[in-house]
Design a protein around this motif. Structure first.
Motif, short mmCIF file in Angstrom:
data_model
loop_
_atom_site.label_atom_id
_atom_site.label_comp_id
_atom_site.label_asym_id
_atom_site.label_seq_id
_atom_site.Cartn_x
_atom_site.Cartn_y
_atom_site.Cartn_z
N PHE A 55 0.83 -1.20 0.00
CA PHE A 55 0.00 0.00 0.00
C PHE A 55 0.87 1.26 0.00
CE2 PHE A 55 -2.40 3.30 2.37
CZ PHE A 55 -3.40 3.51 1.43
N VAL A 56 1.92 1.27 0.80
CA VAL A 56 2.82 2.42 0.86
C VAL A 56 3.49 2.63 -0.51
CG1 VAL A 56 4.97 3.30 1.86
CG2 VAL A 56 3.22 2.32 3.34
N LYS A 57 3.92 1.55 -1.17
CA LYS A 57 4.52 1.67 -2.50
C LYS A 57 3.51 2.24 -3.50
CE LYS A 57 7.97 -1.96 -2.01
NZ LYS A 57 8.32 -3.34 -2.31
N GLU A 58 2.27 1.84 -3.35
CA GLU A 58 1.22 2.33 -4.25
C GLU A 58 0.99 3.83 -4.08
OE1 GLU A 58 -1.27 1.88 -7.39
OE2 GLU A 58 -0.03 0.28 -6.56
N ILE A 59 0.87 4.29 -2.83
CA ILE A 59 0.62 5.74 -2.64
C ILE A 59 1.89 6.56 -2.90
CG2 ILE A 59 -1.36 5.44 -1.10
CD1 ILE A 59 0.42 6.15 1.26
N ALA A 60 3.06 5.90 -2.83
CA ALA A 60 4.32 6.59 -3.11
C ALA A 60 4.42 6.98 -4.59
CB ALA A 60 5.51 5.73 -2.71
N LYS A 61 3.58 6.39 -5.43
CA LYS A 61 3.56 6.77 -6.84
C LYS A 61 2.98 8.17 -7.00
CE LYS A 61 2.94 2.01 -8.42
NZ LYS A 61 1.98 1.04 -9.00
N GLU A 62 2.21 8.62 -5.99
CA GLU A 62 1.54 9.92 -6.09
C GLU A 62 2.01 10.93 -5.03
OE1 GLU A 62 -2.74 9.60 -6.95
OE2 GLU A 62 -2.42 7.44 -6.75
N LEU A 63 2.65 10.44 -3.99
CA LEU A 63 3.12 11.29 -2.90
C LEU A 63 4.58 10.99 -2.60
CD1 LEU A 63 0.34 10.94 -0.17
CD2 LEU A 63 0.81 12.97 -1.51
N GLN A 64 5.28 11.99 -2.10
CA GLN A 64 6.63 11.74 -1.60
C GLN A 64 6.47 11.05 -0.25
OE1 GLN A 64 9.08 15.19 -1.21
NE2 GLN A 64 10.81 14.03 -0.42
N VAL A 65 7.02 9.86 -0.10
CA VAL A 65 6.80 9.05 1.09
C VAL A 65 8.13 8.70 1.75
CG1 VAL A 65 5.93 6.84 1.94
CG2 VAL A 65 4.67 8.06 0.18
N THR A 66 8.19 8.91 3.06
CA THR A 66 9.30 8.41 3.85
C THR A 66 8.71 7.29 4.69
OG1 THR A 66 10.28 10.60 3.96
CG2 THR A 66 11.06 8.99 5.55
N TYR A 67 9.27 6.12 4.58
CA TYR A 67 8.67 4.95 5.21
C TYR A 67 9.70 4.24 6.06
CZ TYR A 67 6.68 0.21 5.48
OH TYR A 67 6.21 -0.99 5.92
N SER A 68 9.30 3.89 7.26
CA SER A 68 10.18 3.07 8.10
C SER A 68 9.40 1.83 8.53
CB SER A 68 10.68 3.85 9.31
OG SER A 68 9.59 4.32 10.07
N GLU A 69 10.05 0.70 8.39
CA GLU A 69 9.40 -0.56 8.75
C GLU A 69 9.44 -0.79 10.24
OE1 GLU A 69 10.47 -4.07 6.60
OE2 GLU A 69 10.76 -2.95 4.75
N GLY A 70 8.57 -1.64 10.68
CA GLY A 70 8.53 -2.02 12.08
C GLY A 70 7.59 -1.16 12.89
N PRO A 71 7.49 -1.47 14.14
CA PRO A 71 6.59 -0.69 15.01
C PRO A 71 7.02 0.78 15.08
CG PRO A 71 7.30 -2.71 16.10
CD PRO A 71 8.13 -2.56 14.85
N SER A 72 6.06 1.65 15.03
CA SER A 72 6.33 3.08 15.11
C SER A 72 6.77 3.45 16.52
CB SER A 72 5.08 3.87 14.75
OG SER A 72 4.73 3.63 13.42
N THR A 73 7.73 4.36 16.58
CA THR A 73 8.20 4.83 17.89
C THR A 73 7.90 6.31 18.09
OG1 THR A 73 10.40 5.29 16.98
CG2 THR A 73 10.06 3.13 18.03
N LYS A 74 7.59 7.02 16.99
CA LYS A 74 7.27 8.46 17.07
C LYS A 74 6.23 8.80 16.01
CE LYS A 74 11.65 10.10 18.89
NZ LYS A 74 11.18 10.13 20.23
N PHE A 75 5.38 9.77 16.34
CA PHE A 75 4.42 10.30 15.37
C PHE A 75 3.95 11.67 15.83
CE2 PHE A 75 0.05 10.77 13.65
CZ PHE A 75 0.37 10.79 12.31
N ASN A 76 4.35 12.71 15.12
CA ASN A 76 3.91 14.09 15.39
C ASN A 76 3.91 14.48 16.86
OD1 ASN A 76 3.70 14.48 12.71
ND2 ASN A 76 1.50 14.75 12.66
N GLY A 77 5.03 14.30 17.50
CA GLY A 77 5.15 14.70 18.90
C GLY A 77 4.82 13.60 19.89
N LEU A 78 4.31 12.50 19.41
CA LEU A 78 4.02 11.37 20.30
C LEU A 78 5.20 10.42 20.34
CD1 LEU A 78 0.40 10.22 19.35
CD2 LEU A 78 1.12 11.36 21.44
#
Length: 194
Positions: A55-78
């Motif tokens: 899914f990330v590869k698919e939307i990366a065709k239309e958006l600039q995407v930075t992707y990191s695999e694995g469980p998230s450790t940060k998101f917008n201040g969290l």
């Protein structure tokens, strides 16, 4: 960017949840995907890592995407810590970043309350200079920070992980257009106590 992201999510038939307009649910390759979005930042979750990657590869065709695999450790201040026992969410790194940016990161004992109970009446009844006055500009210069900006930073922490700061946020916000010195002091105390 927001309109573009909305168009992409619509294209893949992602729908917002009933109670949270920035939490989306959709199906991709017959797998449910949950997507949390804040403007153009996204946090994507699902059972199958391969489906998420696809899914990330698919939307990366239309958006600039930075992707990191694995469980998230940060998101917008969290800060997010995932373990077998559960998920812990806090905003410690956001708060430390704010305190450091304002030069208030010196080690001091943790304040028990964001607003001193003995100061509540003064805060509720004192009006400062109006927004465009010379006195207001002098107060801002003397304190070295913009009152509304500090209150906004505290509001963000309140919303994402500090609901116990509701009273302080409400009280301080009432004086965004006319803070007095006591409000500047209270806002600084509030941010330092986070």
């Amino acid at each position: 960017p927001q309109t573009k992201v909305n168009g992409i999510l619509d294209k893949y038939n992602f729908k917002t949840t009933m109670h949270e307009p920035y939490l989306y649910r959709g199906t991709y390759h017959n797998e449910t995907i949950l997507l949390c979005r804040q403007v153009d930042d996204m946090l994507i979750a699902g059972k199958n890592v391969t489906t998420i990657q696809s899914f990330v590869k698919e939307i990366a065709k239309e958006l600039q995407v930075t992707y990191s695999e694995g469980p998230s450790t940060k998101f917008n201040g969290l800060d997010i810590k995932q373990t077998r026992e559960g998920i812990k969410i806090n905003c410690e790194s956001y708060i430390k970043k704010l305190q450091k940016a304002h030069g208030w990161n010196e080690i001091s004992p943790k304040l028990p309350k964001p607003i001193s109970p003995s100061k509540v009446h003064e805060l509720q009844t004192t009006m400062g200079p109006t927004i465009d006055s010379d006195a207001r500009k002098a107060l801002k210069k003397e304190n070295g920070f913009d009152y509304r900006s500090i209150v906004g930073e505290i509001v963000y922490a309140y919303i994402i992980c500090r609901p116990d700061y509701g009273f302080a946020v409400s009280l301080l916000s009432h004086f965004n257009t006319c803070p007095a010195q006591c409000h500047y002091d209270a806002a600084k105390r509030c941010l330092k106590s986070l």
